[in-house]
Enzyme design. Structure first.
Site, mmCIF file in Angstrom:
data_model
loop_
_atom_site.group_PDB
_atom_site.id
_atom_site.type_symbol
_atom_site.label_atom_id
_atom_site.label_comp_id
_atom_site.label_asym_id
_atom_site.label_seq_id
_atom_site.Cartn_x
_atom_site.Cartn_y
_atom_site.Cartn_z
ATOM 1 N N GLU A 1 9.148 9.079 -16.852
ATOM 2 C CA GLU A 1 7.739 9.476 -17.018
ATOM 3 C C GLU A 1 7.234 9.118 -18.405
ATOM 4 O O GLU A 1 6.073 8.723 -18.578
ATOM 5 C CB GLU A 1 7.589 10.979 -16.754
ATOM 6 C CG GLU A 1 7.804 11.321 -15.297
ATOM 7 C CD GLU A 1 7.872 12.828 -15.065
ATOM 8 O OE1 GLU A 1 7.021 13.343 -14.344
ATOM 9 O OE2 GLU A 1 8.773 13.487 -15.618
ATOM 10 N N SER B 1 14.562 22.052 -15.541
ATOM 11 C CA SER B 1 13.350 22.842 -15.738
ATOM 12 C C SER B 1 13.734 24.160 -16.380
ATOM 13 O O SER B 1 14.818 24.699 -16.121
ATOM 14 C CB SER B 1 12.685 23.096 -14.391
ATOM 15 O OG SER B 1 11.893 24.262 -14.456
ATOM 16 N N LYS C 1 15.768 22.017 -10.421
ATOM 17 C CA LYS C 1 15.041 20.805 -10.799
ATOM 18 C C LYS C 1 15.861 19.851 -11.648
ATOM 19 O O LYS C 1 16.637 20.250 -12.488
ATOM 20 C CB LYS C 1 13.772 21.179 -11.599
ATOM 21 C CG LYS C 1 12.670 21.791 -10.778
ATOM 22 C CD LYS C 1 12.081 20.859 -9.728
ATOM 23 C CE LYS C 1 11.159 19.813 -10.326
ATOM 24 N NZ LYS C 1 9.887 20.378 -10.769
ATOM 25 N N HIS D 1 0.830 -1.215 0.000
ATOM 26 C CA HIS D 1 0.000 0.000 0.000
ATOM 27 C C HIS D 1 0.866 1.268 0.000
ATOM 28 O O HIS D 1 0.409 2.311 0.451
ATOM 29 C CB HIS D 1 -0.954 0.049 1.198
ATOM 30 C CG HIS D 1 -1.649 -1.250 1.484
ATOM 31 N ND1 HIS D 1 -2.873 -1.588 0.950
ATOM 32 C CD2 HIS D 1 -1.261 -2.323 2.229
ATOM 33 C CE1 HIS D 1 -3.221 -2.802 1.369
ATOM 34 N NE2 HIS D 1 -2.257 -3.274 2.144
#
Ligand code: ARG
Length: 445
Positions: free
Chosen positions: A274, A261, A267, A140
């Site tokens: 992704e 970024s 970043k 979980h």
């Protein structure tokens, strides 16, 4: 009509297979004396010349010629004259496209398999290096029990092992030749289907001509194996995305697979991971698309089936990129062992070990031990400390049967070392799994 009808914009990718199948066909026509040997040779040489042009300049895209089959035949006629018209004896574009497409899927399966083998090698290598590195194991996405990083990575080795077996299974069924089934009913010419099947590396000719020209199971087998594989790659990508986030900090992704970024200088984004996660959605969509295309078609060929190729080509491209990206990510990421251990020590990951200790050392039934442990976790939680930071007196106040030996069981190291059952997370088990895998992959020859 021209626009809706043309498949050349995408089926030009089949040109190598189209030439190979035509050469096998014309050699057979010559050998069977269906056309003269001289014509067969001239056509075969002409096909080589067309192939050389495609290789050098690409396949010309004339939509009036509809597809790769007509494009090749038309160029052949320009090069060698009317004898080119004899090539299409005893065949149809229906068996031709089914043959070409099977050959194409067969070679893409070989490429996928090679890519997946490299991914497995990367997983096994990193798992071997990190067999004893402790991290939290989750259920979980809540801390459950400590596990080893090697164990976690080897879980993906197993998934990829099954994926490879699914592709091998698809490969074993697809390798039958539709060539010679002609439009749908076979042909009146004395063709030799065994010869063309053998020349193209097929195991045998497909047994039923109606089936063979309208069967796209081979493409679906591939797509469904690809969908399941992409799903595994997506789960692995998701792990890296979570692990690379600052609150986790378990892994530093390779710069080569990350981006910055445009406005936030600090970043480092896990874009490749992704996109692997995103591509899985598209690949699963490709499998769905072809299933839906096929589901209502009566025998035999219908033009709907021209739409079989874009989803297969799309899925193959996306899957190849996804495998390469995940191989690089596994091979070149830097794992933060200290951070992982720290996280494993939070969240009462060794609560099960306390319960197991009570069962083993104090002969308490597991359900009761579970309850006693719950009391210890509650107390530790209220004091904001780890389980092994409770004093012996505090533990004995919860249950008098606890003694000082319990502390040896409460460390994360003792916890993982104790889980030495077959397939378990103990470093010795992981090393065993890694050794077996290295053997299976022939890595130590
Ligand atoms: N372009 C067609 C395809 O990809 C080739 C087969 C066409 N056959 C036909 N009878 N129109 O499916």
């Amino acid at each position: 009509m021209r626009e809706i009808n043309a498949s050349i914009p995408f089926d030009k990718a089949l040109w190598r297979e189209d030439i190979a199948a035509s050469k096998a066909h014309v050699a057979m026509l010559g050998a069977q004396q269906i056309i003269s040997s001289a014509d067969a040779t001239q056509i075969s040489d002409g096909l080589d010349a067309v192939a050389a042009e495609y290789e050098a300049n690409g396949v010309p895209e004339d939509w009036d010629l509809e597809d790769i089959h007509m494009t090749t035949e038309s160029r052949l006629a320009e090069l060698i004259g009317p004898v080119a018209g004899r090539l299409h004896t005893a065949r149809s574009r229906n068996d031709q496209v089914a043959t070409d497409f099977r050959l194409w899927v067969r070679s893409t399966v070989a490429q996928v398999d090679a890519g997946l083998e490299q991914l497995q090698q990367a997983l096994v290598t990193r798992a071997g290096e990190h067999a004893a590195i402790i991290m939290p194991g989750f259920t979980h996405l809540q801390t459950a029990q400590p596990v080893t990083l090697g164990h976690h990575l080897m879980a993906y080795y197993e998934m990829i092992r099954r994926d490879r077996s699914r592709f091998a299974d698809a490969r074993s069924r697809l390798n039958e030749s539709p060539l010679g089934c002609a439009a749908l009913a076979g042909t009146g010419f004395p063709i030799d289907r065994d010869a063309t099947a053998a020349a193209l590396g097929f195991d045998r000719p497909a047994a039923n001509s109606l089936d063979a020209v309208s069967d796209r199971d081979f493409a679906l087998d591939y797509l469904m194996a690809a969908a399941q594989c992409s799903l595994h790659l997506s789960r692995l990508a998701e792990e890296f995305i979570i692990w690379a986030s600052q609150p986790f900090g378990f892994v530093r992704l390779p710069d080569t697979l990350s981006t910055g970024s445009s406005i936030m200088p600090q970043k480092k984004n896990p874009d490749a991971a992704e996109l692997v996660r995103g591509h899985a959605g598209r690949i699963i969509g490709c499998a769905t698309a072809l299933m839906v295309t096929m589901k209502g078609l009566p025998l035999a060929y219908s033009k709907d089936m021209q739409d079989d190729k874009p989803p297969v080509f799309e899925a193959a491209g996306l899957l190849g990129l996804s495998i390469a990206a995940m191989t690089g990510m596994v091979a070149d990421s830097t794992f933060n062992a200290a951070r992982m251990r720290q996280a494993a020590e939070l969240g009462y990951a060794t609560a099960t070990d306390l319960a197991d200790w009570l069962v083993r050392e104090a002969d308490i039934p597991f359900r009761e031990a579970h309850h006693i442990t719950g009391g210890a976790v509650k107390l530790a939680e209220s004091r904001g400390v780890a389980l092994d930071a409770l004093s012996l007196e505090e533990l004995q106040a919860i249950d008098a049967r606890i003694d000082a030996r319990v502390f040896a069981a409460l460390s994360v190291d003792a916890s993982v070392a104790s889980r030495a059952s077959y397939g378990g997370t103990a470093p010795e088990q992981v090393r065993h799994q890694v050794a077996q895998a290295r053997k299976a992959l022939g890595m130590d020859l």
